[in-house]
Design a protein around this motif. Structure first.
Motif, PDB file in Angstrom:
ATOM      1  N   ILE A 277       0.820  -1.208   0.000  1.00 52.60           N
ATOM      2  CA  ILE A 277       0.000   0.000   0.000  1.00 52.60           C
ATOM      3  C   ILE A 277       0.859   1.266   0.000  1.00 52.60           C
ATOM      4  O   ILE A 277       0.466   2.298  -0.548  1.00 52.60           O
ATOM      5  CB  ILE A 277      -0.981  -0.015   1.192  1.00 52.60           C
ATOM      6  N   SER A 278       2.047   1.188   0.579  1.00 48.92           N
ATOM      7  CA  SER A 278       2.926   2.363   0.586  1.00 48.92           C
ATOM      8  C   SER A 278       3.418   2.701  -0.819  1.00 48.92           C
ATOM      9  O   SER A 278       3.752   3.845  -1.119  1.00 48.92           O
ATOM     10  CB  SER A 278       4.117   2.129   1.521  1.00 48.92           C
ATOM     11  N   GLU A 279       3.466   1.686  -1.703  1.00 50.50           N
ATOM     12  CA  GLU A 279       3.876   1.905  -3.089  1.00 50.50           C
ATOM     13  C   GLU A 279       2.680   2.038  -4.028  1.00 50.50           C
ATOM     14  O   GLU A 279       2.780   2.639  -5.093  1.00 50.50           O
ATOM     15  CB  GLU A 279       4.755   0.731  -3.561  1.00 50.50           C
ATOM     16  N   ASN A 280       1.564   1.452  -3.620  1.00 55.27           N
ATOM     17  CA  ASN A 280       0.376   1.416  -4.461  1.00 55.27           C
ATOM     18  C   ASN A 280      -0.858   1.700  -3.599  1.00 55.27           C
ATOM     19  O   ASN A 280      -1.656   0.802  -3.319  1.00 55.27           O
ATOM     20  CB  ASN A 280       0.268   0.037  -5.125  1.00 55.27           C
ATOM     21  N   PRO A 281      -1.022   2.946  -3.138  1.00 55.61           N
ATOM     22  CA  PRO A 281      -2.082   3.282  -2.179  1.00 55.61           C
ATOM     23  C   PRO A 281      -3.494   3.061  -2.709  1.00 55.61           C
ATOM     24  O   PRO A 281      -4.441   2.992  -1.923  1.00 55.61           O
ATOM     25  CB  PRO A 281      -1.832   4.765  -1.878  1.00 55.61           C
ATOM     26  N   PHE A 282      -3.642   2.901  -4.018  1.00 59.46           N
ATOM     27  CA  PHE A 282      -4.966   2.679  -4.594  1.00 59.46           C
ATOM     28  C   PHE A 282      -5.617   1.436  -3.992  1.00 59.46           C
ATOM     29  O   PHE A 282      -6.844   1.359  -3.865  1.00 59.46           O
ATOM     30  CB  PHE A 282      -4.856   2.544  -6.107  1.00 59.46           C
ATOM     31  N   TYR A 283      -4.813   0.452  -3.611  1.00 58.73           N
ATOM     32  CA  TYR A 283      -5.350  -0.793  -3.044  1.00 58.73           C
ATOM     33  C   TYR A 283      -6.030  -0.574  -1.692  1.00 58.73           C
ATOM     34  O   TYR A 283      -6.784  -1.432  -1.238  1.00 58.73           O
ATOM     35  CB  TYR A 283      -4.255  -1.849  -2.926  1.00 58.73           C
TER      36      TYR A 283
ATOM     37  N   ASP B 264      -0.501  -4.629   5.821  1.00 56.99           N
ATOM     38  CA  ASP B 264       0.753  -4.066   5.340  1.00 56.99           C
ATOM     39  C   ASP B 264       1.884  -4.787   6.065  1.00 56.99           C
ATOM     40  O   ASP B 264       1.650  -5.696   6.872  1.00 56.99           O
ATOM     41  CB  ASP B 264       0.808  -2.550   5.533  1.00 56.99           C
ATOM     42  N   LYS B 265       3.116  -4.392   5.782  1.00 58.13           N
ATOM     43  CA  LYS B 265       4.263  -5.088   6.370  1.00 58.13           C
ATOM     44  C   LYS B 265       4.272  -4.988   7.894  1.00 58.13           C
ATOM     45  O   LYS B 265       4.606  -5.953   8.590  1.00 58.13           O
ATOM     46  CB  LYS B 265       5.567  -4.512   5.793  1.00 58.13           C
ATOM     47  N   LYS B 266       3.880  -3.833   8.415  1.00 61.94           N
ATOM     48  CA  LYS B 266       3.928  -3.634   9.865  1.00 61.94           C
ATOM     49  C   LYS B 266       2.885  -4.465  10.594  1.00 61.94           C
ATOM     50  O   LYS B 266       3.183  -5.096  11.616  1.00 61.94           O
ATOM     51  CB  LYS B 266       3.760  -2.144  10.187  1.00 61.94           C
ATOM     52  N   ASN B 267       1.639  -4.458  10.092  1.00 57.74           N
ATOM     53  CA  ASN B 267       0.647  -5.218  10.844  1.00 57.74           C
ATOM     54  C   ASN B 267       0.777  -6.728  10.608  1.00 57.74           C
ATOM     55  O   ASN B 267       0.349  -7.531  11.447  1.00 57.74           O
ATOM     56  CB  ASN B 267      -0.785  -4.708  10.614  1.00 57.74           C
ATOM     57  N   LEU B 268       1.398  -7.144   9.502  1.00 60.43           N
ATOM     58  CA  LEU B 268       1.703  -8.568   9.351  1.00 60.43           C
ATOM     59  C   LEU B 268       2.802  -8.992  10.323  1.00 60.43           C
ATOM     60  O   LEU B 268       2.816 -10.125  10.806  1.00 60.43           O
ATOM     61  CB  LEU B 268       2.112  -8.878   7.916  1.00 60.43           C
ATOM     62  N   TYR B 269       3.721  -8.078  10.606  1.00 56.35           N
ATOM     63  CA  TYR B 269       4.710  -8.361  11.659  1.00 56.35           C
ATOM     64  C   TYR B 269       4.013  -8.502  13.013  1.00 56.35           C
ATOM     65  O   TYR B 269       4.289  -9.434  13.775  1.00 56.35           O
ATOM     66  CB  TYR B 269       5.748  -7.245  11.719  1.00 56.35           C
ATOM     67  N   ASN B 270       3.081  -7.594  13.304  1.00 52.00           N
ATOM     68  CA  ASN B 270       2.326  -7.689  14.557  1.00 52.00           C
ATOM     69  C   ASN B 270       1.537  -8.995  14.625  1.00 52.00           C
ATOM     70  O   ASN B 270       1.440  -9.620  15.687  1.00 52.00           O
ATOM     71  CB  ASN B 270       1.374  -6.500  14.691  1.00 52.00           C
TER      72      ASN B 270
ATOM     73  N   PHE C  64       8.612  -7.883  -8.239  1.00 56.97           N
ATOM     74  CA  PHE C  64       7.317  -7.251  -8.006  1.00 56.97           C
ATOM     75  C   PHE C  64       7.534  -5.929  -7.267  1.00 56.97           C
ATOM     76  O   PHE C  64       7.552  -5.886  -6.035  1.00 56.97           O
ATOM     77  CB  PHE C  64       6.416  -8.199  -7.213  1.00 56.97           C
ATOM     78  N   LYS C  65       7.723  -4.875  -8.033  1.00 57.56           N
ATOM     79  CA  LYS C  65       8.181  -3.607  -7.478  1.00 57.56           C
ATOM     80  C   LYS C  65       7.162  -2.942  -6.554  1.00 57.56           C
ATOM     81  O   LYS C  65       7.532  -2.167  -5.689  1.00 57.56           O
ATOM     82  CB  LYS C  65       8.543  -2.647  -8.622  1.00 57.56           C
ATOM     83  N   ARG C  66       5.893  -3.218  -6.748  1.00 60.16           N
ATOM     84  CA  ARG C  66       4.847  -2.555  -5.945  1.00 60.16           C
ATOM     85  C   ARG C  66       4.141  -3.549  -5.018  1.00 60.16           C
ATOM     86  O   ARG C  66       3.026  -3.341  -4.615  1.00 60.16           O
ATOM     87  CB  ARG C  66       3.850  -1.878  -6.880  1.00 60.16           C
ATOM     88  N   GLU C  67       4.830  -4.631  -4.718  1.00 62.10           N
ATOM     89  CA  GLU C  67       4.295  -5.647  -3.826  1.00 62.10           C
ATOM     90  C   GLU C  67       5.367  -6.007  -2.805  1.00 62.10           C
ATOM     91  O   GLU C  67       6.533  -5.626  -2.929  1.00 62.10           O
ATOM     92  CB  GLU C  67       3.882  -6.883  -4.620  1.00 62.10           C
ATOM     93  N   PHE C  68       4.958  -6.750  -1.782  1.00 59.53           N
ATOM     94  CA  PHE C  68       5.947  -7.251  -0.832  1.00 59.53           C
ATOM     95  C   PHE C  68       5.667  -8.717  -0.533  1.00 59.53           C
ATOM     96  O   PHE C  68       4.551  -9.213  -0.741  1.00 59.53           O
ATOM     97  CB  PHE C  68       5.975  -6.416   0.456  1.00 59.53           C
ATOM     98  N   ILE C  69       6.710  -9.400  -0.085  1.00 55.63           N
ATOM     99  CA  ILE C  69       6.613 -10.815   0.247  1.00 55.63           C
ATOM    100  C   ILE C  69       7.120 -11.018   1.664  1.00 55.63           C
ATOM    101  O   ILE C  69       8.200 -10.545   2.035  1.00 55.63           O
ATOM    102  CB  ILE C  69       7.453 -11.666  -0.728  1.00 55.63           C
TER     103      ILE C  69
END
Length: 245
Positions: A197-203, A214-220, A237-242
């Motif tokens: 979402i930080s790279e693709n806020p439209f989602y 997002d990455k932070k709440n998946l860490y939580n 995948f430049k606008r995604e994270f794994i």
């Protein structure tokens, strides 16, 4: 009425978003504002939509939408499918291609990712689950490939479970995740890929998501579930994270 977090049971805070929200597939406006609920503890945002709002994902039209045919440019004049690139990413995680693994793709669509993995891990077993039963006819039925109902037909322990752009569309994901954790082998891995979402806020304006991760709440969430958390370097995948659990 007080609403509590599905993951940590804390009281949720109500948020009014005065922006248009869209359906995921055709990007048509569904409503001009939305009420979301954020957890002040784990920071996972909830969207209390009806299960009927996801009817499209079970429809014949969605089953024919060629989700896995889209290609990504990786070099000049070189394009590859998302499934191929995901399989290459997983190959870097599971390096021993001669070992027998049990894979599960939760939200497998037509099973193309499993098919790509099958070309790499020839001795392994491949299980696919999808709410759209109409995609079964596209699934690669051959030796060691199985289209299953995960909640009713669980007969295996898994080495590698994949959630590719699927976690946010599963209403009871907290329950499913617990079942996935129970079904993991001792060295099992959960692979999560989704839009950043930080790279693709439209989602963040997609109305047909039950949750916004997002990455932070998946860490939580990994702390709540007592899982290890690892953010994977992602070159394709430049606008995604794994994330790996």
């Amino acid at each position: 009425m007080v609403k509590n977090c599905k993951f940590c049971s804390n009281k949720l805070n109500k948020i009014t978003i005065n922006l248009p929200f869209f359906s995921h597939f055709n990007f048509q406006t569904k409503q001009n504002k939305n009420i979301l609920f954020n957890c002040p503890n784990c920071h996972i945002t909830h969207n209390f939509i009806s299960q009927n709002d996801l009817f499209f994902f079970k429809s014949k039209k969605y089953s024919q939408s060629s989700q896995t045919s889209h290609k990504i440019k990786i070099k000049k004049n070189i394009f590859q499918t998302r499934s191929f690139l995901q399989a290459q990413t997983i190959k870097k995680i599971l390096k021993d291609t001669d070992k027998t693994y049990d894979f599960l793709d939760y939200g497998c669509f037509d099973g193309r990712l499993l098919k790509e993995l099958g070309a790499i891990y020839k001795k392994s077993n491949f299980y696919g689950h999808d709410v759209n039963k109409k995609v079964k006819k596209f699934f690669p039925y051959k030796k060691n490939f199985y289209f299953i109902n995960f909640e009713k037909e669980l007969k295996s322990k898994f080495d590698f479970v994949i959630f590719s752009h699927s976690m946010m569309y599963i209403k009871n994901i907290n329950i499913i995740l617990d079942k996935i954790i129970e079904s993991l082998k001792s060295t099992g891995i959960i692979f999560i890929q989704m839009p950043d979402i930080s790279e693709n806020p439209f989602y963040s304006l997609m109305d047909d998501q039950f949750y916004f991760f997002d990455k932070k709440n998946l860490y939580n969430l990994s702390i709540i579930k007592k899982l290890n958390f690892k953010l994977i370097k992602n070159n394709y995948f430049k606008r995604e994270f794994i994330v790996l659990y």
